[in-house]
Design an enzyme around this catalytic site. Sequence first.
Site, short mmCIF file in Angstrom:
data_model
loop_
_atom_site.label_atom_id
_atom_site.label_comp_id
_atom_site.label_asym_id
_atom_site.label_seq_id
_atom_site.Cartn_x
_atom_site.Cartn_y
_atom_site.Cartn_z
N GLY A 45 -31.48 73.99 69.21
CA GLY A 45 -30.74 74.95 68.84
C GLY A 45 -29.73 75.22 68.05
N GLU A 100 -22.86 73.55 69.61
CA GLU A 100 -23.87 74.15 70.55
C GLU A 100 -24.24 75.41 70.36
OE1 GLU A 100 -26.37 73.69 72.36
OE2 GLU A 100 -26.08 72.86 74.19
N ASP A 101 -25.52 75.83 70.67
CA ASP A 101 -26.14 77.00 70.46
C ASP A 101 -25.44 78.03 71.74
OD1 ASP A 101 -27.67 75.76 72.36
OD2 ASP A 101 -29.50 76.60 71.41
N ASP A 104 -24.17 77.40 79.09
CA ASP A 104 -24.60 78.22 80.29
C ASP A 104 -23.96 77.74 81.51
OD1 ASP A 104 -25.90 79.86 82.12
OD2 ASP A 104 -27.95 79.27 81.79
N LYS A 132 -22.13 81.80 78.00
CA LYS A 132 -22.40 82.75 79.13
C LYS A 132 -21.85 82.21 80.46
CE LYS A 132 -27.26 82.86 79.13
NZ LYS A 132 -28.43 82.52 79.77
N PHE A 153 -31.23 86.18 79.65
CA PHE A 153 -31.97 85.20 78.73
C PHE A 153 -32.06 85.68 77.49
CE2 PHE A 153 -35.23 82.48 77.14
CZ PHE A 153 -34.69 80.92 77.58
N ASP A 160 -34.37 79.25 71.88
CA ASP A 160 -35.71 79.52 72.09
C ASP A 160 -36.39 79.76 73.40
OD1 ASP A 160 -35.14 76.92 73.27
OD2 ASP A 160 -37.28 76.64 73.48
#
Length: 185
Positions: A45, A100-101, A104, A132, A153, A160
């Site tokens: 990612g 990092e993308d 969460d 998030k 999401f 992805d």
Amino acid sequence: MNLQQDLEKVLITHEEIVEISKRMGKEIERDYREKNPLLIGLLKGCIPFIAELMLHIDTHVELDFMDVSSYYGGTKSTDSVRVLKDLGSSVKGRDVLIIEDIVDSGKTIQLVKEMLSSRGATTVGVATLLDKPSGRKVELEPEYIGTVIPDGFVVGYGLDYEENYRNLDCIGILKKEIYTKRDGE
Ligand code: IMP
Ligand code: MG
């Protein structure tokens, strides 16, 4: 048929991502000057983000990658992290910055941070394009955050859904019918 048709809505445009990357790159440049940090991208990612971000860090940095998995292709986080592909370099005595993308639950990053510290990294920072915080399960505050997004999401720009949509140039919310259809198969 194009990929963007599968989005409910675009959350962050490509132009906005570039602006965010410039701002973060300058912050990292200021904080890591003279430290020759090792940027560790979490595959897959991180790819578009790390590629853009590093262009805005105008000081010496080195690059390495790791592939860890906590998602196993679905939309719910699991409790463990597997190392699928390890680093090529030693982190001993290094200032490392994980790229990092999205953060969460924070579990992936927490486990990777612990791993890198136990291998002897001097400092372990985190730079994430998306945060998030509504999904957080562990106490973790990334040092560099691109933008905070609401629960839901998202896909695109590296993120992805079952290995698809990483090549979208923007970030958006996937239409519900896309993943309910696929999960039901
Ligand atoms: P965490 O351990 O729950 O923080 O999960 C982090 C990883 O989960 C990220 O690196 C992503 O691969 C994946 N992930 C979390 N949220 C999303 C999302 O909204 N879209 C796509 N992947 C996500
Ligand atoms: Mg990931």
